[in-house]
Scaffold this motif. Structure first.
Motif, PDB file in Angstrom:
ATOM      1  N   VAL A   1       0.843  -1.197   0.000  1.00 10.63           N
ATOM      2  CA  VAL A   1       0.000   0.000   0.000  1.00 10.63           C
ATOM      3  C   VAL A   1       0.877   1.246   0.000  1.00 10.63           C
ATOM      4  N   VAL A   2       0.645   2.128  -0.973  1.00  8.75           N
ATOM      5  CA  VAL A   2       1.378   3.391  -1.068  1.00  8.75           C
ATOM      6  C   VAL A   2       0.377   4.535  -0.942  1.00  8.75           C
ATOM      7  N   LEU A   3       0.502   5.288   0.128  1.00  6.37           N
ATOM      8  CA  LEU A   3      -0.347   6.452   0.373  1.00  6.37           C
ATOM      9  C   LEU A   3       0.287   7.679  -0.265  1.00  6.37           C
ATOM     10  N   VAL A   4      -0.508   8.436  -1.011  1.00 11.84           N
ATOM     11  CA  VAL A   4      -0.018   9.652  -1.668  1.00 11.84           C
ATOM     12  C   VAL A   4      -0.802  10.845  -1.147  1.00 11.84           C
ATOM     13  N   THR A   5      -0.117  11.795  -0.541  1.00  7.85           N
ATOM     14  CA  THR A   5      -0.765  13.035  -0.110  1.00  7.85           C
ATOM     15  C   THR A   5      -0.672  14.064  -1.229  1.00  7.85           C
ATOM     16  N   GLY A   6      -1.513  15.096  -1.144  1.00 11.69           N
ATOM     17  CA  GLY A   6      -1.492  16.119  -2.185  1.00 11.69           C
ATOM     18  C   GLY A   6      -1.920  15.580  -3.537  1.00 11.69           C
ATOM     19  N   ALA A   7      -2.965  14.756  -3.547  1.00 13.26           N
ATOM     20  CA  ALA A   7      -3.369  14.045  -4.760  1.00 13.26           C
ATOM     21  C   ALA A   7      -3.782  14.968  -5.901  1.00 13.26           C
ATOM     22  N   ASN A   8      -4.204  16.193  -5.584  1.00 13.95           N
ATOM     23  CA  ASN A   8      -4.656  17.111  -6.634  1.00 13.95           C
ATOM     24  C   ASN A   8      -3.536  17.996  -7.180  1.00 13.95           C
TER      25      ASN A   8
ATOM     26  N   LYS B   1      -3.058   1.681   6.790  1.00 11.74           N
ATOM     27  CA  LYS B   1      -1.772   1.087   7.219  1.00 11.74           C
ATOM     28  C   LYS B   1      -0.791   0.983   6.053  1.00 11.74           C
ATOM     29  N   PRO B   2      -0.402   2.126   5.492  1.00  8.10           N
ATOM     30  CA  PRO B   2       0.451   2.114   4.295  1.00  8.10           C
ATOM     31  C   PRO B   2       1.865   1.626   4.578  1.00  8.10           C
ATOM     32  N   ASN B   3       2.427   0.932   3.587  1.00 14.22           N
ATOM     33  CA  ASN B   3       3.836   0.531   3.661  1.00 14.22           C
ATOM     34  C   ASN B   3       4.742   1.707   3.328  1.00 14.22           C
ATOM     35  N   TYR B   4       4.245   2.571   2.438  1.00 11.15           N
ATOM     36  CA  TYR B   4       4.996   3.751   2.019  1.00 11.15           C
ATOM     37  C   TYR B   4       4.057   4.944   1.965  1.00 11.15           C
ATOM     38  N   CYS B   5       4.612   6.123   2.190  1.00 14.54           N
ATOM     39  CA  CYS B   5       3.853   7.370   2.047  1.00 14.54           C
ATOM     40  C   CYS B   5       4.672   8.334   1.196  1.00 14.54           C
ATOM     41  N   ILE B   6       4.103   8.752   0.076  1.00 15.74           N
ATOM     42  CA  ILE B   6       4.727   9.786  -0.746  1.00 15.74           C
ATOM     43  C   ILE B   6       4.060  11.109  -0.402  1.00 15.74           C
ATOM     44  N   ASN B   7       4.822  12.028   0.169  1.00 15.19           N
ATOM     45  CA  ASN B   7       4.252  13.320   0.560  1.00 15.19           C
ATOM     46  C   ASN B   7       4.399  14.335  -0.574  1.00 15.19           C
TER      47      ASN B   7
END
Length: 293
Positions: free
Chosen positions: A2-9, A52-58
């Motif tokens: 799971v990769v969470l991405v913030t600032g999707a817009n 519960k992301p494995n990675y987070c791209i901010n």
């Protein structure tokens, strides 16, 4: 994975969405500021406990360079407090953080490309808050990648390329500064590089029995496209590629004063990311040709 991405817009968020289908092994979770407000700890907690992301791209950031001079508190809230909140959530949920930073952490007085270990010295509020955000992450935990980039453009959101094309449709002539030197970065290339870093890290974790402390990948990296140019050169190439005819003039920075001082030279050395992650990087002119609005 799971990769969470913030600032999707934002530019990077949309670029990641545009290529996410190429990675079926990754379950992307894209969050806009309304889905995940990084300035609020409870918002971070709610999203992290759910996915519960494995990675987070901010990709969330305050990037209005000039407005930051008069909106310091807002820039600090997003770029510093937000970065710390994400780092704390990542630490709690054993998530690896990929945080995007900027060439504006440097003062632009170098004559050769900046390396990761060069001493930062931001000249404005935006660069200072981004540097303080980096430090907030570093003070929180060790499992992070900080990726400094420059002159990001794409077919998404607002950026220099789209502004030039819009202005060319409204005017017969334009003046662009020619004494600020850097490297344009296609947001899609940046997105691909970040995913390459994640995939490489996963392979390394597997080889080391999921113990990230057994390898030395984490830290600061530079990424932009290859080559260098001035903003004038960049604009000229944009018009050339898009077959736009306009009277384009080169002017010095002194003829175009702005609230925030820009680095005169902010080319980034990409030796480290190419060596560690085997990332192949396109020349900025080549990559610009692939970017169509």
């Amino acid at each position: 994975m799971v990769v969470l991405v913030t600032g999707a817009n934002g530019q990077l968020g949309q670029a990641l969405q545009s290529i996410s289908g190429n990675y079926p092994e990754i379950d992307f979770v894209f969050c806009s500021s309304s889905d995940l407000d990084i300035t609020k700890k409870e918002s971070c907690e709610a999203v992290f406990v759910k996915y519960k992301p494995n990675y987070c791209i901010n990709g969330a950031a305050y990037t209005a360079v000039d407005k930051a001079e008069s909106e310091q508190e807002k820039a600090q809230l997003i770029n510093i407090i937000g970065a710390r909140n994400l780092a704390e959530a990542c630490k709690e949920y054993d998530t690896i953080l990929l945080h995007v930073s900027t060439d504006f952490v440097f003062d632009g007085t170098n004559k050769i490309a900046y390396k990761e270990e060069d001493l930062p010295n931001p000249t404005g509020v935006y660069g200072l808050t981004k540097l303080q955000g980096e430090k907030a992450i570093q003070e929180t935990f060790d499992n992070y990648f900080i990726i400094r980039t420059s002159w990001v453009y794409s077919q998404f959101a607002n950026n220099f390329m789209k502004t030039m094309i819009r202005l060319a449709s409204e005017r017969d002539s334009l003046s662009v500064v020619n004494d600020q030197i850097g490297t344009p970065t296609n947001a899609v290339d940046l997105a691909e590089a970040l995913i390459s870093m994640i995939c490489h890290t996963e392979r390394s974790r597997s080889a080391n029995n999921q113990q990230p402390t057994t390898y030395d990948l984490f830290g600061i990296y530079n990424f932009s496209n290859e080559g260098q140019c001035s903003w004038y050169d960049f604009a000229k190439k944009i018009f050339e590629i898009n077959s736009i005819k306009i009277n384009l003039s080169a002017i010095p920075t002194t003829s175009f004063p702005t609230p925030a001082k820009r680095p005169a030279f902010s080319v980034l050395d990409k030796t480290k990311i190419k060596k560690v992650f085997q990332v192949e990087i396109k020349d900025w002119k080549e990559s610009l040709r692939t970017c169509k609005i």
